[in-house]
Design an enzyme around this catalytic site. Structure first.
Site, PDB file in Angstrom:
ATOM      1  CG  ASN A   9      -1.758   1.216   1.369  1.00  0.00           C
ATOM      2  OD1 ASN A   9      -1.849   2.017   0.430  1.00  0.00           O
ATOM      3  ND2 ASN A   9      -2.391   1.388   2.523  1.00  0.00           N
ATOM      4  CD1 TRP A  10       3.192   0.973  -2.975  1.00  0.00           C
ATOM      5  CD2 TRP A  10       3.018   2.075  -4.920  1.00  0.00           C
ATOM      6  NE1 TRP A  10       3.705   0.166  -3.952  1.00  0.00           N
ATOM      7  CE2 TRP A  10       3.615   0.818  -5.162  1.00  0.00           C
ATOM      8  CE3 TRP A  10       2.802   2.939  -6.001  1.00  0.00           C
ATOM      9  CZ2 TRP A  10       3.993   0.405  -6.442  1.00  0.00           C
ATOM     10  CZ3 TRP A  10       3.174   2.530  -7.274  1.00  0.00           C
ATOM     11  CH2 TRP A  10       3.778   1.280  -7.484  1.00  0.00           C
ATOM     12  CE  LYS A  11      -0.028   3.115   4.815  1.00  0.00           C
ATOM     13  NZ  LYS A  11       0.162   3.140   6.261  1.00  0.00           N
ATOM     14  CG  HIS A  96      -5.528   1.922   5.723  1.00  0.00           C
ATOM     15  ND1 HIS A  96      -4.996   2.816   6.624  1.00  0.00           N
ATOM     16  CD2 HIS A  96      -4.538   1.038   5.443  1.00  0.00           C
ATOM     17  CE1 HIS A  96      -3.730   2.489   6.861  1.00  0.00           C
ATOM     18  NE2 HIS A  96      -3.433   1.408   6.156  1.00  0.00           N
ATOM     19  CD  GLU A  98      -2.440   5.421   7.046  1.00  0.00           C
ATOM     20  OE1 GLU A  98      -2.539   5.433   5.801  1.00  0.00           O
ATOM     21  OE2 GLU A  98      -1.472   4.893   7.636  1.00  0.00           O
ATOM     22  CD  GLU A 168      -2.921  -2.403   7.821  1.00  0.00           C
ATOM     23  OE1 GLU A 168      -1.902  -2.669   7.185  1.00  0.00           O
ATOM     24  OE2 GLU A 168      -3.496  -1.295   7.747  1.00  0.00           O
ATOM     25  N   GLY A 174       3.414   2.164  10.710  1.00  0.00           N
ATOM     26  CA  GLY A 174       4.384   3.231  10.478  1.00  0.00           C
ATOM     27  C   GLY A 174       5.206   3.592  11.709  1.00  0.00           C
ATOM     28  CB  SER A 214       6.221  -1.984  11.656  1.00  0.00           C
ATOM     29  OG  SER A 214       5.846  -0.657  11.958  1.00  0.00           O
ATOM     30  N   GLY A 235       3.098  -1.127   4.255  1.00  0.00           N
ATOM     31  CA  GLY A 235       3.109   0.305   3.943  1.00  0.00           C
ATOM     32  C   GLY A 235       4.516   0.753   3.580  1.00  0.00           C
ATOM     33  N   GLY A 236       5.214   1.331   4.546  1.00  0.00           N
ATOM     34  CA  GLY A 236       6.537   1.927   4.321  1.00  0.00           C
ATOM     35  C   GLY A 236       7.508   1.048   3.544  1.00  0.00           C
TER      36      GLY A 236
HETATM   37  O1  LIG Z   1      -1.483  -0.391   4.695  1.00  0.00           O
HETATM   38  C1  LIG Z   1      -0.427  -0.614   5.288  1.00  0.00           C
HETATM   39  C2  LIG Z   1      -0.296  -0.436   6.696  1.00  0.00           C
HETATM   40  O2  LIG Z   1      -0.894   0.724   7.139  1.00  0.00           O
HETATM   41  C3  LIG Z   1       1.064  -0.700   7.269  1.00  0.00           C
HETATM   42  O3  LIG Z   1       1.941   0.385   7.137  1.00  0.00           O
HETATM   43  P1  LIG Z   1       3.472   0.219   7.610  1.00  0.00           P
HETATM   44  O4  LIG Z   1       3.982  -1.031   6.969  1.00  0.00           O
HETATM   45  O5  LIG Z   1       4.145   1.450   7.121  1.00  0.00           O
HETATM   46  O6  LIG Z   1       3.448   0.093   9.102  1.00  0.00           O
END
Ligand SMILES: O=C[C@H](O)COP(=O)(O)O
Length: 252
Positions: A9-11, A96, A98, A168, A174, A214, A235-236
């Site tokens: 997920n590149w957000k 999600h 967020e 999650e 993050g 993470s 994510g990151g």
């Molecule tokens: O969609 C992905 C998640 O929010 C995980 O993000 P992260 O891997 O940066 O903690």
């Protein structure tokens, strides 16, 4: 046997140029990865069509990060399910944390989106998870159960079988603070039991439940080898080809 599904997920990251070169690089670095894992990327809306073009003919699937539940209408700034389908999206991330935290999404909205995605042949990746306060108050299971049951209200066992749920924990997103293998397994197993009690054991056995928060190349193997963890929502670490490919390879 459930196939692993690892989604990046590149957000709100990557311009079209960056997204296209990432997709090209990822495609070549996953050349020999085999069929043990389904790989998915979730670019921002602007990069979906160009990335779809790059991924044509490859086994990497495309997902959007959100959508509206209505077919069309006066909803400035929103994207309809058919628009995503037309581009070639197979999945759509829904609910999600967020979106819940910054854009006020409720279980009721998420339920409408899940229904609408399925009507448009898009597979939801439904996100659930507790905040740190909820974990510390001892209401992780209660929270995750309410989100799961709320989002899946009105679905048939067959529909539930085909979707993807991502557990999650919000405190792990993050932050570099990953849930332990055991903690993640425990909640994923709880979600599977919730599905079994509402939709029956066949749906519970079939539904794929990811872990997200993470995930990195170094912790992927431990997490992915848990009985009830069927993949990751990353994510990151999905923003660099080396890290994302490392997670995929270490999960097999
Ligand atoms: O969609 C992905 C998640 O929010 C995980 O993000 P992260 O891997 O940066 O903690």
């Amino acid at each position: 046997m459930r196939q692993l599904i690892i989604a990046g997920n590149w957000k709100m990251h990557k311009t079209i140029t960056e997204a296209v070169s990432f997709a090209q690089e990822l495609k070549s670095s996953l050349d020999n990865v085999g069929t043990g894992v389904e790989v998915v990327v979730c670019p921002p809306f602007t990069a979906l069509a160009p990335v779809a073009e790059v991924l044509k003919g490859s086994s990497i699937a495309l997902a959007a990060q959100n959508m509206h539940w209505e077919k069309q209408g006066a909803y400035t700034g929103e994207i309809a399910p058919a628009m995503l389908k037309e581009i070639g999206c197979k999945y759509v991330v829904l609910g999600h944390s967020e979106r819940r935290q910054y854009f006020g999404e409720t279980d009721e909205n998420v339920n409408k989106k899940v229904m609408s995605a399925l009507e448009n042949q898009l597979i939801p990746i439904l996100c659930v998870g507790e905040t740190l306060e909820q974990r510390e108050a001892g209401i992780t299971e209660k929270t995750v159960e309410a989100q799961t049951v709320g989002a899946l209200a009105g679905l048939s066992p067959e529909q539930v079988s085909n979707l993807v749920i991502a557990y999650e924990p919000v405190w792990a997103i993050g932050t570099g603070r990953t849930a332990s293998d055991d903690d993640a397994q425990q909640v994923n197993n709880f979600i599977r039991r919730v599905i079994a009690s509402k939709f029956g054991s066949n749906a519970a056995e079939a539904v794929r439940i990811q872990y997200g928060g993470s995930v990195k190349p170094g912790n992927a193997k431990g997490l992915m080898s848990q009985q009830d963890i069927d993949g990751a929502l990353v994510g990151g670490a999905s923003l660099k080809v080396e890290d994302f490919a490392g997670i995929i390879k270490n999960s097999l």
